[in-house]
Design a protein around this motif. Structure first.
Motif, short mmCIF file in Angstrom:
data_model
loop_
_atom_site.label_atom_id
_atom_site.label_comp_id
_atom_site.label_asym_id
_atom_site.label_seq_id
_atom_site.Cartn_x
_atom_site.Cartn_y
_atom_site.Cartn_z
N MET A 33 0.86 -1.17 0.00
CA MET A 33 0.00 0.00 0.00
C MET A 33 0.90 1.23 0.00
SD MET A 33 -2.93 -1.46 -0.03
CE MET A 33 -3.96 0.01 0.17
N LEU A 34 0.49 2.24 -0.74
CA LEU A 34 1.32 3.44 -0.90
C LEU A 34 0.50 4.66 -0.51
CD1 LEU A 34 2.90 2.37 -4.30
CD2 LEU A 34 4.05 2.40 -2.07
N PRO A 35 0.41 4.95 0.78
CA PRO A 35 -0.40 6.09 1.23
C PRO A 35 0.24 7.43 0.86
CG PRO A 35 0.81 5.15 3.07
CD PRO A 35 1.03 4.23 1.90
N LYS A 36 -0.56 8.45 0.82
CA LYS A 36 -0.07 9.79 0.51
C LYS A 36 1.01 10.19 1.52
CE LYS A 36 -1.60 14.60 0.05
NZ LYS A 36 -2.77 15.51 0.07
N GLY A 37 2.12 10.69 1.01
CA GLY A 37 3.21 11.15 1.86
C GLY A 37 4.25 10.10 2.19
N ARG A 38 4.01 8.86 1.80
CA ARG A 38 5.00 7.82 2.13
C ARG A 38 6.28 8.03 1.34
NH1 ARG A 38 4.50 1.18 1.91
NH2 ARG A 38 6.71 0.77 2.23
N VAL A 39 7.38 8.09 2.05
CA VAL A 39 8.68 8.25 1.42
C VAL A 39 9.20 6.87 1.01
CG1 VAL A 39 11.07 9.01 1.71
CG2 VAL A 39 9.21 10.34 2.71
N LEU A 40 9.52 6.73 -0.26
CA LEU A 40 10.01 5.46 -0.78
C LEU A 40 11.53 5.42 -0.85
CD1 LEU A 40 7.49 4.98 -3.73
CD2 LEU A 40 7.23 4.33 -1.32
N ILE A 41 12.13 6.55 -1.16
CA ILE A 41 13.59 6.63 -1.28
C ILE A 41 14.06 7.91 -0.60
CG2 ILE A 41 15.54 6.85 -2.89
CD1 ILE A 41 13.91 5.23 -4.90
N GLU A 42 14.98 7.77 0.32
CA GLU A 42 15.56 8.92 1.01
C GLU A 42 16.85 9.34 0.31
OE1 GLU A 42 14.35 10.78 3.17
OE2 GLU A 42 13.14 9.71 4.66
N PRO A 43 17.17 10.64 0.33
CA PRO A 43 18.40 11.10 -0.32
C PRO A 43 19.65 10.47 0.30
CG PRO A 43 16.95 12.94 0.21
CD PRO A 43 16.38 11.75 0.90
N ASN A 44 20.53 10.05 -0.57
CA ASN A 44 21.86 9.56 -0.18
C ASN A 44 21.81 8.36 0.76
OD1 ASN A 44 23.14 11.75 -1.64
ND2 ASN A 44 22.49 13.08 0.04
N ASP A 90 23.57 2.68 -6.26
CA ASP A 90 22.88 2.22 -5.05
C ASP A 90 22.18 3.32 -4.27
OD1 ASP A 90 25.11 3.53 -4.08
OD2 ASP A 90 25.69 1.95 -2.67
N CYS A 91 22.38 4.59 -4.62
CA CYS A 91 21.70 5.67 -3.93
C CYS A 91 21.61 6.89 -4.84
CB CYS A 91 22.39 6.03 -2.61
SG CYS A 91 24.05 6.72 -2.79
N THR A 92 20.82 7.88 -4.41
CA THR A 92 20.60 9.08 -5.20
C THR A 92 20.48 10.27 -4.26
OG1 THR A 92 19.01 10.20 -6.67
CG2 THR A 92 18.12 8.54 -5.20
N PRO A 93 20.83 11.48 -4.69
CA PRO A 93 20.62 12.66 -3.85
C PRO A 93 19.17 13.11 -3.81
CG PRO A 93 21.62 13.30 -5.94
CD PRO A 93 21.60 11.80 -5.91
N HIS A 94 18.29 12.48 -4.57
CA HIS A 94 16.89 12.90 -4.65
C HIS A 94 16.00 12.05 -3.76
CE1 HIS A 94 18.23 14.22 -8.91
NE2 HIS A 94 18.42 15.19 -8.05
N GLN A 95 14.88 12.63 -3.39
CA GLN A 95 13.89 11.92 -2.58
C GLN A 95 12.70 11.54 -3.46
OE1 GLN A 95 11.01 13.99 0.15
NE2 GLN A 95 12.22 13.00 1.75
N SER A 96 12.13 10.37 -3.19
CA SER A 96 10.92 9.94 -3.87
C SER A 96 9.85 9.63 -2.83
CB SER A 96 11.17 8.70 -4.73
OG SER A 96 12.10 8.96 -5.75
N PHE A 97 8.64 10.17 -3.05
CA PHE A 97 7.54 9.92 -2.13
C PHE A 97 6.24 9.89 -2.91
CE2 PHE A 97 7.67 14.48 -2.49
CZ PHE A 97 6.35 14.88 -2.45
N PHE A 98 5.19 9.36 -2.27
CA PHE A 98 3.89 9.28 -2.94
C PHE A 98 3.10 10.54 -2.67
CE2 PHE A 98 1.55 5.98 -5.29
CZ PHE A 98 2.66 5.36 -5.84
#
Length: 253
Positions: A33-44, A90-98
């Protein structure tokens, strides 16, 4: 959601896989489940999972020194979240969220790497999607530099509209200002402009698309290039038209 059959999926990338490639991926797919605001990938931070949305919309944002987010890309049923893994990073400086709630499947990074190494055709398909995502990011940069705010807003609403069912988008003025990297009064003015011409209807935390065709006319050249590239490169197993945009989809529905 149970472990899926390929024909029951909505995610275009998973549906576009050759049956033998999907057989490699299927045992590792975990419903989420992917609720609003859920962070999937954190920076770095190490990317632990790659996500394949079935519904909802994810934002990829760059964070400035004040941690103010600026949206650089979005993904929904047509794509995935965590493209760096496909590129061997393996990582990114960007954040991904729903930004709009939904559902989907995820696969642990080690398992995805394993199946990518086992199948060149699977790897190639996902690389083509990353190419499209790169085109989308470039289009965002061009729109931010060359388009007036009402055009930018129209483009962004169209992109979200492409990725949801129905014509209602759960969006606040404050969220739109963050995603478009402008002050809230500017977004409010642009919304009032579109609303005054009957293209959209805005209520508290909600925007309804009333006239898709005129919204596309307002967006002009800022919208359409990434969508056409997606159509060109990502096969649609259900119909001959593989268009991401609703304009292309509605022509065959």
């Amino acid at each position: 959601m149970d472990q899926p059959n390929q024909s029951s999926l909505r995610n275009r990338l998973l549906r576009a896989l050759a049956p033998e490639d999907f057989a490699l991926v299927r045992p590792h797919l975990e419903p989420v489940m992917l609720p609003k605001g859920r962070v999937l990938i954190e920076p770095n931070q190490t990317i632990e999972h790659v996500y394949f949305p079935e519904s909802g919309v994810a934002s990829v944002v760059a964070l400035n020194s004040d941690h103010r987010p600026v949206e650089i890309a979005i993904a929904g049923w047509e794509g995935l979240v965590g493209p760096s893994v496909i590129l061997g990073v393996d990582c990114t400086p960007h954040q991904s969220f729903f930004q709009m709630e939904g559902t989907g499947y995820r696969i642990a990074t080690p398992h995805l790497i394993q199946v990518l190494e086992a199948s060149r055709t699977l790897h190639d398909l996902l690389l083509r999607y990353i190419h499209v995502l790169t085109i989308q990011t470039a289009a965002t940069a061009m729109s931010n530099g060359d388009s007036i705010l009402s055009e930018r807003l129209a483009r962004w609403l169209l992109m979200c509209h492409d990725r949801v069912d129905g014509d209602e988008l759960a969006l606040t003025h404050e969220f739109l200002s963050l995603m478009l990297a402008v002050r809230r009064p500017g977004v409010t003015e642009a919304i009032h402009l579109l609303e005054g011409t009957g293209i959209i209807k805005a209520r508290r935390a909600n925007v309804t698309i009333l006239d898709r065709e005129r919204l596309e006319e307002t967006a002009g050249d800022s919208y359409g290039v990434p969508e056409a590239e997606y159509e060109r490169l990502i096969p649609n197993p259900d119909r001959s038209d593989g268009s991401l945009s609703r304009r292309g989809r509605s022509a065959v529905e």
